[in-house]
Design an enzyme around this catalytic site. Structure first.
Site, PDB file in Angstrom:
ATOM      1  CB  SER A 151      48.985  42.003  42.028  1.00 25.34           C
ATOM      2  OG  SER A 151      48.852  40.597  42.057  1.00 25.34           O
ATOM      3  CE1 TYR A 157      45.522  41.966  37.582  1.00 26.42           C
ATOM      4  CE2 TYR A 157      47.245  40.660  38.617  1.00 26.42           C
ATOM      5  CZ  TYR A 157      46.129  41.476  38.725  1.00 26.42           C
ATOM      6  OH  TYR A 157      45.636  41.807  39.975  1.00 26.42           O
TER       7      TYR A 157
HETATM    8  N1  NAD Z   1      40.912  40.040  43.310  1.00 28.10           N
HETATM    9  C1  NAD Z   1      42.170  39.608  43.343  1.00 28.10           C
HETATM   10  O1  NAD Z   1      42.446  38.399  43.449  1.00 28.10           O
HETATM   11  C2  NAD Z   1      43.306  40.602  43.298  1.00 28.10           C
HETATM   12  C3  NAD Z   1      44.580  40.199  43.753  1.00 28.10           C
HETATM   13  C4  NAD Z   1      45.630  41.121  43.743  1.00 28.10           C
HETATM   14  C5  NAD Z   1      45.421  42.404  43.274  1.00 28.10           C
HETATM   15  N2  NAD Z   1      44.188  42.767  42.813  1.00 28.10           N
HETATM   16  C6  NAD Z   1      44.019  44.142  42.352  1.00 28.10           C
HETATM   17  O2  NAD Z   1      43.133  44.797  43.241  1.00 28.10           O
HETATM   18  C7  NAD Z   1      42.486  45.885  42.580  1.00 28.10           C
HETATM   19  C8  NAD Z   1      40.999  45.857  42.868  1.00 28.10           C
HETATM   20  O3  NAD Z   1      40.417  44.712  42.256  1.00 28.10           O
HETATM   21  P1  NAD Z   1      39.180  43.899  42.878  1.00 28.10           P
HETATM   22  O4  NAD Z   1      39.724  42.603  43.328  1.00 28.10           O
HETATM   23  O5  NAD Z   1      38.456  44.753  43.845  1.00 28.10           O
HETATM   24  O6  NAD Z   1      38.318  43.630  41.559  1.00 28.10           O
HETATM   25  P2  NAD Z   1      36.895  44.198  41.084  1.00 28.10           P
HETATM   26  O7  NAD Z   1      36.733  43.731  39.689  1.00 28.10           O
HETATM   27  O8  NAD Z   1      35.852  43.837  42.080  1.00 28.10           O
HETATM   28  O9  NAD Z   1      37.059  45.792  41.145  1.00 28.10           O
HETATM   29  C9  NAD Z   1      37.783  46.519  40.205  1.00 28.10           C
HETATM   30  C10 NAD Z   1      36.984  47.760  39.839  1.00 28.10           C
HETATM   31  O10 NAD Z   1      37.786  48.554  38.919  1.00 28.10           O
HETATM   32  C11 NAD Z   1      36.901  49.128  37.980  1.00 28.10           C
HETATM   33  N3  NAD Z   1      37.649  49.548  36.789  1.00 28.10           N
HETATM   34  C12 NAD Z   1      38.248  48.757  35.873  1.00 28.10           C
HETATM   35  N4  NAD Z   1      38.791  49.508  34.896  1.00 28.10           N
HETATM   36  C13 NAD Z   1      38.563  50.805  35.228  1.00 28.10           C
HETATM   37  C14 NAD Z   1      38.898  52.050  34.626  1.00 28.10           C
HETATM   38  N5  NAD Z   1      39.556  52.122  33.458  1.00 28.10           N
HETATM   39  N6  NAD Z   1      38.508  53.187  35.243  1.00 28.10           N
HETATM   40  C15 NAD Z   1      37.823  53.135  36.416  1.00 28.10           C
HETATM   41  N7  NAD Z   1      37.465  51.987  37.016  1.00 28.10           N
HETATM   42  C16 NAD Z   1      37.829  50.837  36.427  1.00 28.10           C
HETATM   43  C17 NAD Z   1      35.888  48.012  37.713  1.00 28.10           C
HETATM   44  O11 NAD Z   1      34.693  48.495  37.096  1.00 28.10           O
HETATM   45  C18 NAD Z   1      35.666  47.436  39.105  1.00 28.10           C
HETATM   46  O12 NAD Z   1      34.583  48.049  39.762  1.00 28.10           O
HETATM   47  C19 NAD Z   1      42.876  45.750  41.113  1.00 28.10           C
HETATM   48  O13 NAD Z   1      43.931  46.634  40.826  1.00 28.10           O
HETATM   49  C20 NAD Z   1      43.360  44.312  41.012  1.00 28.10           C
HETATM   50  O14 NAD Z   1      44.250  44.110  39.939  1.00 28.10           O
HETATM   51  C21 NAD Z   1      43.140  41.898  42.827  1.00 28.10           C
END
Ligand code: NAD
Length: 293
Positions: free
Chosen positions: A155, A168
């Site tokens: 991130s 986080y």
């Molecule tokens: N959305 C944002 O603003 C943002 C910004 C920077 C980084 N990220 C990172 O991007 C990545 C994807 O997130 P997203 O934005 O698509 O969110 P999201 O919540 O839509 O998707 C995350 C997915 O991870 C799954 N998950 C969580 N814990 C798990 C586990 N222990 N085993 C297997 N699956 C698991 C959830 O069920 C979900 O489907 C994450 O690592 C998040 O930290 C997100």
């Protein structure tokens, strides 16, 4: 035209929806066969609905629409045995594993003085850092022979701090250290290890009440409209958040031969968030001036 990932197999964790689904679709469009895994279960403390089995099956259908093979496996990335099984199934079914995208994660506010902060800190670090380590370890024996790419979703909060999410931020900074350590150790096998560092991305992890309340400075019923200004103020480019597909393009590049000499990097896909000059930016200055007039 040949796809940039033709003939390869990619496994993506957290693939039920959000960025994981976008990566599955983009990589399939570039010719990869895909395995998506997700927990498909609600975790304690997470204040928004997590991915479901139905959503994971929708990702599978989207990949198959692009004429690529797909497996959708319910697996907890925190559990080494489940990840070993998922990766063994991948290799049994498709014969190889070229790309591992460790994308899953949770994001939740927990101010340092909140009652449950210790438990939440542990839960966030276990999912966002420890589970990445466990998933990578499960894949290495299958990637050593022919090499491949491991790409971890960190991130912009792995490069600079975010307010109100210490677990986080600590986990995501830790991921970048982990990526560098693994890149050094796995280079002799031609396994490249890199991280991507997105700014806010339009997925359910961002668009939920808890994050809207945090970003709006504590407004309990804050809406998406209320967080446009604070989210945009974090970025240099004039956007509050980016679309998941913007991250998928970087995933394809890092997985492809175009990046064959790229390892150990943390690539910001962050609209300039990690490069904000200190002090009041012109964008924030204008907002303050408008508010005062
Ligand atoms: N959305 C944002 O603003 C943002 C910004 C920077 C980084 N990220 C990172 O991007 C990545 C994807 O997130 P997203 O934005 O698509 O969110 P999201 O919540 O839509 O998707 C995350 C997915 O991870 C799954 N998950 C969580 N814990 C798990 C586990 N222990 N085993 C297997 N699956 C698991 C959830 O069920 C979900 O489907 C994450 O690592 C998040 O930290 C997100």
């Amino acid at each position: 035209m040949t796809g940039r990932l033709e003939g390869t197999v990619a496994l993506i964790t957290g693939g039920a929806r959000g960025q994981g689904r976008a990566h599955a679709i983009r990589m399939a469009e570039e010719g990869a066969d895909i395995v998506v895994t997700d927990l498909c279960e609600q975790l304690p403390f997470v204040p928004y609905a997590m991915g479901t089995r139905e959503e994971l099956d929708e990702t599978l259908a989207e990949v198959e629409k692009r004429d690529r093979r797909c497996l959708a496996i319910t697996a907890d990335a925190r559990d080494s045995a489940q990840m070993h099984d998922a990766i063994a199934r991948t290799v049994n079914e498709f014969g190889r594993l070229d790309t591992l995208v460790v994308n899953h994660g949770i994001g939740l506010p927990h101010p340092v003085e909140e009652e449950a902060s210790d438990e939440i800190f542990d839960a966030v670090v276990e999912t966002n850092l420890t589970a990445v380590w466990r998933t990578v370890r499960a894949a290495i024996p299958h990637m050593k022979e022919r090499g491949g790419a491991i790409i971890v979703t960190a991130s912009a909060g792995g490069l600079v701090p975010l307010l109100g999410q210490p677990g986080y931020v600590a986990a995501k900074h830790g991921l970048i250290g982990l990526v560098k350590a693994l890149a050094a150790e796995l280079a002799p096998y031609w396994i490249r290890v890199n991280a991507v560092c997105p700014t806010c991305v339009a997925t359910p992890m961002l668009h939920n009440q808890a994050i809207q309340t945090l970003f709006s400075g504590g407004k309990p019923d804050a809406t998406v409209a209320d967080i446009v200004f604070p989210a945009q103020a974090m970025n240099l480019l004039p956007v509050p958040w980016i679309e998941p597909e913007a991250v998928s393009h970087a995933m394809v590049y890092l997985a492809s031969d175009e990046a064959k000499y790229v390892t150990g990097i943390a690539l910001p896909i962050d609209a300039g968030m990690s490069n904000q000059p200190p002090g009041i930016t012109p964008y924030i200055g204008q907002h303050l001036a408008d508010a005062a007039s």
